[in-house]
Design a protein around this motif. Sequence first.
Motif, PDB file in Angstrom:
ATOM      1  N   PHE A  16      55.134   9.142  91.812  1.00  0.00           N
ATOM      2  CA  PHE A  16      55.743   9.744  92.998  1.00  0.00           C
ATOM      3  C   PHE A  16      57.167   9.221  93.192  1.00  0.00           C
ATOM      4  CE2 PHE A  16      56.967   9.437  97.438  1.00  0.00           C
ATOM      5  CZ  PHE A  16      56.882  10.773  97.823  1.00  0.00           C
ATOM      6  N   ASN A  17      57.347   7.900  93.073  1.00  0.00           N
ATOM      7  CA  ASN A  17      58.684   7.329  93.242  1.00  0.00           C
ATOM      8  C   ASN A  17      59.686   7.931  92.275  1.00  0.00           C
ATOM      9  OD1 ASN A  17      57.820   5.667  95.304  1.00  0.00           O
ATOM     10  ND2 ASN A  17      57.795   3.790  94.088  1.00  0.00           N
ATOM     11  N   ALA A  18      59.219   8.249  91.064  1.00  0.00           N
ATOM     12  CA  ALA A  18      60.102   8.812  90.038  1.00  0.00           C
ATOM     13  C   ALA A  18      60.614  10.197  90.414  1.00  0.00           C
ATOM     14  CB  ALA A  18      59.384   8.861  88.692  1.00  0.00           C
ATOM     15  N   SER A  60      48.765   0.362  97.513  1.00  0.00           N
ATOM     16  CA  SER A  60      49.630   1.531  97.444  1.00  0.00           C
ATOM     17  C   SER A  60      48.938   2.653  98.205  1.00  0.00           C
ATOM     18  CB  SER A  60      49.871   1.962  95.992  1.00  0.00           C
ATOM     19  OG  SER A  60      50.786   1.102  95.347  1.00  0.00           O
ATOM     20  N   LEU A  61      49.656   3.254  99.142  1.00  0.00           N
ATOM     21  CA  LEU A  61      49.100   4.333  99.945  1.00  0.00           C
ATOM     22  C   LEU A  61      49.844   5.632  99.673  1.00  0.00           C
ATOM     23  CD1 LEU A  61      48.661   2.615 103.440  1.00  0.00           C
ATOM     24  CD2 LEU A  61      46.994   2.836 101.585  1.00  0.00           C
ATOM     25  N   GLY A  62      49.105   6.741  99.752  1.00  0.00           N
ATOM     26  CA  GLY A  62      49.704   8.052  99.565  1.00  0.00           C
ATOM     27  C   GLY A  62      49.436   8.953 100.753  1.00  0.00           C
ATOM     28  N   TRP A  63      50.402   9.817 101.052  1.00  0.00           N
ATOM     29  CA  TRP A  63      50.258  10.852 102.087  1.00  0.00           C
ATOM     30  C   TRP A  63      49.975  12.173 101.379  1.00  0.00           C
ATOM     31  CZ3 TRP A  63      52.543   6.437 103.100  1.00  0.00           C
ATOM     32  CH2 TRP A  63      52.638   5.960 104.405  1.00  0.00           C
ATOM     33  N   PHE A  64      48.912  12.849 101.775  1.00  0.00           N
ATOM     34  CA  PHE A  64      48.513  14.119 101.151  1.00  0.00           C
ATOM     35  C   PHE A  64      48.543  15.225 102.200  1.00  0.00           C
ATOM     36  CE2 PHE A  64      46.881  10.823  98.457  1.00  0.00           C
ATOM     37  CZ  PHE A  64      46.993  11.319  97.169  1.00  0.00           C
ATOM     38  N   ASP A  65      49.132  16.370 101.812  1.00  0.00           N
ATOM     39  CA  ASP A  65      49.186  17.497 102.736  1.00  0.00           C
ATOM     40  C   ASP A  65      47.888  18.299 102.667  1.00  0.00           C
ATOM     41  OD1 ASP A  65      49.323  19.097 100.442  1.00  0.00           O
ATOM     42  OD2 ASP A  65      51.447  19.576 100.687  1.00  0.00           O
ATOM     43  N   ASP A  66      47.832  19.421 103.383  1.00  0.00           N
ATOM     44  CA  ASP A  66      46.591  20.192 103.455  1.00  0.00           C
ATOM     45  C   ASP A  66      46.263  20.918 102.162  1.00  0.00           C
ATOM     46  OD1 ASP A  66      48.603  22.047 103.593  1.00  0.00           O
ATOM     47  OD2 ASP A  66      48.057  22.840 105.559  1.00  0.00           O
ATOM     48  N   ARG A  67      47.166  20.891 101.202  1.00  0.00           N
ATOM     49  CA  ARG A  67      46.902  21.457  99.877  1.00  0.00           C
ATOM     50  C   ARG A  67      46.578  20.369  98.855  1.00  0.00           C
ATOM     51  NH1 ARG A  67      51.800  25.466  98.581  1.00  0.00           N
ATOM     52  NH2 ARG A  67      50.535  25.732  96.693  1.00  0.00           N
ATOM     53  N   GLY A  68      46.464  19.129  99.333  1.00  0.00           N
ATOM     54  CA  GLY A  68      46.110  18.025  98.450  1.00  0.00           C
ATOM     55  C   GLY A  68      47.257  17.471  97.643  1.00  0.00           C
ATOM     56  N   ARG A  69      48.493  17.831  98.005  1.00  0.00           N
ATOM     57  CA  ARG A  69      49.656  17.355  97.266  1.00  0.00           C
ATOM     58  C   ARG A  69      50.123  16.001  97.815  1.00  0.00           C
ATOM     59  NH1 ARG A  69      53.499  22.491  98.044  1.00  0.00           N
ATOM     60  NH2 ARG A  69      52.906  21.906 100.192  1.00  0.00           N
ATOM     61  N   LEU A  70      50.516  15.109  96.903  1.00  0.00           N
ATOM     62  CA  LEU A  70      51.055  13.810  97.287  1.00  0.00           C
ATOM     63  C   LEU A  70      52.505  14.013  97.740  1.00  0.00           C
ATOM     64  CD1 LEU A  70      50.705  10.709  97.426  1.00  0.00           C
ATOM     65  CD2 LEU A  70      51.448  10.615  95.033  1.00  0.00           C
ATOM     66  N   VAL A  71      52.766  13.781  99.021  1.00  0.00           N
ATOM     67  CA  VAL A  71      54.087  14.085  99.587  1.00  0.00           C
ATOM     68  C   VAL A  71      54.777  12.850 100.167  1.00  0.00           C
ATOM     69  CG1 VAL A  71      53.563  16.512 100.045  1.00  0.00           C
ATOM     70  CG2 VAL A  71      52.995  14.770 101.765  1.00  0.00           C
ATOM     71  N   PHE A 129      48.514  15.081 107.921  1.00  0.00           N
ATOM     72  CA  PHE A 129      48.471  14.429 106.616  1.00  0.00           C
ATOM     73  C   PHE A 129      47.288  13.476 106.541  1.00  0.00           C
ATOM     74  CE2 PHE A 129      53.039  15.263 107.308  1.00  0.00           C
ATOM     75  CZ  PHE A 129      53.300  16.036 106.199  1.00  0.00           C
ATOM     76  N   ARG A 130      46.772  13.315 105.322  1.00  0.00           N
ATOM     77  CA  ARG A 130      45.756  12.305 105.050  1.00  0.00           C
ATOM     78  C   ARG A 130      46.423  11.147 104.332  1.00  0.00           C
ATOM     79  NH1 ARG A 130      42.204  12.711 101.371  1.00  0.00           N
ATOM     80  NH2 ARG A 130      43.188  14.486 100.354  1.00  0.00           N
ATOM     81  N   VAL A 131      46.068   9.954 104.722  1.00  0.00           N
ATOM     82  CA  VAL A 131      46.582   8.760 104.046  1.00  0.00           C
ATOM     83  C   VAL A 131      45.415   8.041 103.394  1.00  0.00           C
ATOM     84  CG1 VAL A 131      47.606   6.476 104.383  1.00  0.00           C
ATOM     85  CG2 VAL A 131      48.570   8.460 105.548  1.00  0.00           C
ATOM     86  N   ARG A 132      45.559   7.759 102.118  1.00  0.00           N
ATOM     87  CA  ARG A 132      44.517   7.018 101.403  1.00  0.00           C
ATOM     88  C   ARG A 132      45.154   6.170 100.319  1.00  0.00           C
ATOM     89  NH1 ARG A 132      43.740   8.968  96.349  1.00  0.00           N
ATOM     90  NH2 ARG A 132      44.017  11.192  95.894  1.00  0.00           N
ATOM     91  N   VAL A 133      44.365   5.255  99.792  1.00  0.00           N
ATOM     92  CA  VAL A 133      44.824   4.378  98.711  1.00  0.00           C
ATOM     93  C   VAL A 133      45.035   5.203  97.446  1.00  0.00           C
ATOM     94  CG1 VAL A 133      44.215   2.404  97.257  1.00  0.00           C
ATOM     95  CG2 VAL A 133      43.647   2.393  99.691  1.00  0.00           C
ATOM     96  N   ILE A 134      46.151   4.940  96.749  1.00  0.00           N
ATOM     97  CA  ILE A 134      46.424   5.577  95.462  1.00  0.00           C
ATOM     98  C   ILE A 134      46.607   4.484  94.412  1.00  0.00           C
ATOM     99  CG2 ILE A 134      47.442   7.660  96.452  1.00  0.00           C
ATOM    100  CD1 ILE A 134      50.214   6.485  95.934  1.00  0.00           C
ATOM    101  N   THR A 135      46.586   4.876  93.162  1.00  0.00           N
ATOM    102  CA  THR A 135      46.759   3.909  92.085  1.00  0.00           C
ATOM    103  C   THR A 135      48.240   3.569  91.920  1.00  0.00           C
ATOM    104  OG1 THR A 135      47.035   5.587  90.371  1.00  0.00           O
ATOM    105  CG2 THR A 135      44.770   4.894  90.887  1.00  0.00           C
ATOM    106  N   ALA A 136      48.494   2.466  91.236  1.00  0.00           N
ATOM    107  CA  ALA A 136      49.874   2.076  90.959  1.00  0.00           C
ATOM    108  C   ALA A 136      50.586   3.138  90.132  1.00  0.00           C
ATOM    109  CB  ALA A 136      49.902   0.725  90.237  1.00  0.00           C
ATOM    110  N   SER A 137      49.884   3.754  89.202  1.00  0.00           N
ATOM    111  CA  SER A 137      50.516   4.783  88.367  1.00  0.00           C
ATOM    112  C   SER A 137      50.847   6.029  89.190  1.00  0.00           C
ATOM    113  CB  SER A 137      49.619   5.137  87.176  1.00  0.00           C
ATOM    114  OG  SER A 137      48.358   5.596  87.613  1.00  0.00           O
ATOM    115  N   GLU A 138      49.963   6.403  90.110  1.00  0.00           N
ATOM    116  CA  GLU A 138      50.261   7.531  90.999  1.00  0.00           C
ATOM    117  C   GLU A 138      51.477   7.217  91.865  1.00  0.00           C
ATOM    118  OE1 GLU A 138      46.205   9.812  92.258  1.00  0.00           O
ATOM    119  OE2 GLU A 138      46.293   7.677  92.792  1.00  0.00           O
ATOM    120  N   HIS A 139      51.526   5.995  92.350  1.00  0.00           N
ATOM    121  CA  HIS A 139      52.630   5.569  93.201  1.00  0.00           C
ATOM    122  C   HIS A 139      53.951   5.600  92.421  1.00  0.00           C
ATOM    123  CE1 HIS A 139      54.028   2.380  96.383  1.00  0.00           C
ATOM    124  NE2 HIS A 139      54.859   3.410  96.284  1.00  0.00           N
TER     125      HIS A 139
END
Length: 372
Positions: free
Chosen positions: A16-18, A42-53, A3-13
């Motif tokens: 995802f929570n929703a 806010s951090l996001g985990w992205f899989d190898d297809r670029g999906r926020l997981v 997984f890749r971890v990077r900063v995401i926006t509050a709206s993206e976060h």
Amino acid sequence: MAFRVRVITASEHAAFNATQPAVSFLQTPAWASVKSEWGSQSLGWFDDRGRLVGAGLVLYRRLPGFRTSLAYLPEGPVIDWVSDDLAGWLDPLVDHLKRSGAFAVRIGTTTAACTWSAETVKSAIADPEITRLSDVPPDSVDDTADRVRTQLRDLGWRPPKEEEGFSAGQPRWVFQVPLAGKDEDQLLKGMNQLWRRNIKKAGKAGVTVTQGSVEDLPGFYRLYLETAKRDHFVLRPFSYFPAMFEALLAEDKDRIRLYLAHHEGDLVAATVWIRVGGHAWYSYGASATAKREVRGSNAVQWKMMTDALAAGCTVYNLRGITDTVDKNSPHLGLIQFKVGTGGEAVEYLGEWDLPLNRLLYKAFDVYMSRRG
């Protein structure tokens, strides 16, 4: 999977929570505004297809005099905790936080380890030979917890010692009421006789429970001051509560509520209710010393529980307890009050630390303990 971890926006976060059945309110991007004395990402985990997981709110507390911080994810991150490869989830997080200048990381897994029913807790309280609930066989044990615990230890993470830490932690022991599949009658029948009698008594006495607004927070705070003086707990400043309401309501107009119990025009109890998805929390409570006999505290709790049920929640969380059932402990009254709801005591795996610089880690611990 890497997984890749990077900063995401509050709206993206928030989006995802929703998608999750429930997320701790401490892992909402809005909580960063409440804890304004901390830095945040806010951090996001992205899989190898670029999906926020996966996602997590990181709070950064700077060590005075150094350009380095504790990185703290209260009751998070929101990842696949049942995975057989927690290293795949946590190692990218640690790498990111190292680059961000962290000297230590604290996470808060919400994996439940053991559960004790209300009946088991009551039996333990009644037994003079038992002083700690942890000495009593639980009613249920989650095998997943052992796998998570083993993986964390193998990766170098360690739980804070009892009665120690940064004074910033969340409770490992909580009391909560399962709501799934229940109606109001079943919820009421699950309570003990005293709770049922007190709820009925409050109704007969004319106690009314309504939802308040931010404008009613001064009244809540007056009771909160009175309760703190009576029960000897550390106060939050008044400014904390309007800030919390403003931040959480900006993210969701029904994220947080203020409940007020009145008797003949007098405010006798007030509470703060928070909900994310299917999980509702009793977050803060206060009650007047006068008119205790009208049972405003029971009435307001019953209203919050039934409102959580109506909102489709599966859990009503009364938050922290200790595992003491010692007759001489000042904490016994708290668990006795909560056990009357007919819920269950739950021990979570709780918070785990990964020191990245052991000397600074120890220095920060000393600094926080001196702050009280």
